[in-house]
Design a protein around this motif. Structure first.
Motif, PDB file in Angstrom:
ATOM      1  N   SER A 111       0.840  -1.206   0.000  1.00  0.00           N
ATOM      2  CA  SER A 111       0.000   0.000   0.000  1.00  0.00           C
ATOM      3  C   SER A 111       0.875   1.257   0.000  1.00  0.00           C
ATOM      4  N   GLN A 112       2.035   1.166   0.661  1.00  0.00           N
ATOM      5  CA  GLN A 112       2.975   2.307   0.641  1.00  0.00           C
ATOM      6  C   GLN A 112       3.478   2.555  -0.779  1.00  0.00           C
ATOM      7  N   ILE A 113       3.807   1.469  -1.463  1.00  0.00           N
ATOM      8  CA  ILE A 113       4.286   1.592  -2.846  1.00  0.00           C
ATOM      9  C   ILE A 113       3.222   2.238  -3.733  1.00  0.00           C
ATOM     10  N   ARG A 114       1.973   1.734  -3.613  1.00  0.00           N
ATOM     11  CA  ARG A 114       0.892   2.297  -4.433  1.00  0.00           C
ATOM     12  C   ARG A 114       0.683   3.773  -4.117  1.00  0.00           C
ATOM     13  N   GLN A 115       0.708   4.072  -2.823  1.00  0.00           N
ATOM     14  CA  GLN A 115       0.473   5.451  -2.394  1.00  0.00           C
ATOM     15  C   GLN A 115       1.581   6.374  -2.920  1.00  0.00           C
ATOM     16  N   ASP A 116       2.828   5.938  -2.769  1.00  0.00           N
ATOM     17  CA  ASP A 116       3.958   6.758  -3.224  1.00  0.00           C
ATOM     18  C   ASP A 116       3.869   7.019  -4.728  1.00  0.00           C
TER      19      ASP A 116
END
Lengths: 192, 192
Positions: free
Chosen positions: B22-27
């Protein structure tokens, strides 16, 4: 401390560090807190306390594996020695380097590394050698009892979990710079 | 991409990067998002998109001021050139270095810096010189139109706000290592 300041408040620290005062208090409190309400921080005490947290109250025997330009540059940083990091040997395979000295530190042949580690207590090994050789050398270091590696080789090392690795990726810093140039340029273009 | 992977999900990226999916998608969404629901990311497209964000789709003319071991080590990093950072000149005051070449790059006398900057379009200057000389040289660079400085000198530069400075403090990385050694040792002692 260099400027003769004896005590400092978190607000004054905040001005100098460009971090909020509450962040500074919170961070230091995580390690026990070193200030007093209404007094602030005793600078000398705080310096020593932070040094202790960072492990700078001890000395470390350091070797540098890879005695090229970068290895030699690191061997020449006298300020590391002042902080307790004593470089006591360097290693390389280049016959033009082996036997030479950098700031009094002998460059030994890499073949002698394992024997050297048996006879000397080394806490930190610095890897300043090509990527292709890094992992093999790192494994030799770990076999020889080294528990901490400062890695300048452009590769992620696959080592046992109890080995501490600190990677220095200079290219990431350069990309940060080019990102900021690009963002800055974009900002200017949008203003036009 | 090197491994021939053509598309990848945020979950697979997460495994490799040890960051949550989710961090990757958000970034990535912060920059517009480059994936498709149910497909994931096209690796080649993502590589190019990230390169563009980082400003790696352009080339930069780079000079190195300070041609000692560290400056020479940086001049020898061919991989920087592959990413678009072309080192085209080096400067020093040491008569034993001036006139020599490193990987074909001439070391010029520091006195010729201002003239050189009038005749060449330089985007990035690397400072690999002693702390005491850094600020004076940085001001000369800024006067000469350089807008980005990669600073290896152990000092904070006081420059106009529109100049981008990226500091590399190697001692901070070494302290991170000694902090981790200390924490690790403490953990072991507490277990005993």
């Amino acid at each position: 401390m260099d400027n003769g300041v004896e005590r400092i408040s978190s607000n004054e620290l905040s001005d100098r560090m460009q971090v909020t005062a509450s962040q500074i208090r919170q961070d230091l409190n995580n390690f026990g807190g070193f200030g007093q309400q209404g007094y602030g921080y005793n600078v000398k005490f705080l310096y020593q306390a932070i040094g202790k947290i960072l492990g700078l109250d001890k000395t470390y025997n350091v070797i540098i594996v890879g005695a090229g330009n970068l290895g030699q540059a690191l061997a020449n940083y006298v300020r590391f020695e002042k902080r307790g990091f004593r470089v006591i040997a360097m290693f390389d395979i280049n016959p033009q380097l082996v036997g030479r000295k950098v700031r009094g530190i002998e460059i030994r042949h890499l073949d002698t590394l394992s024997d050297y580690l048996k006879q000397n207590d080394i806490q930190i090994a610095t890897l300043t050698l090509p990527k292709a050789a890094a992992e093999e050398v790192a494994l030799k270091l770990v076999e020889g009892g080294v528990k901490a590696i400062w890695n300048f080789a452009h590769t992620d090392l696959n080592l046992p979990k109890d080995v501490i690795v600190e990677n220095v990726h200079l290219s990431e810093s350069l990309m940060q710079l080019s990102y900021n140039i690009t963002r800055h340029q974009k900002g200017k273009d949008e203003k036009l």
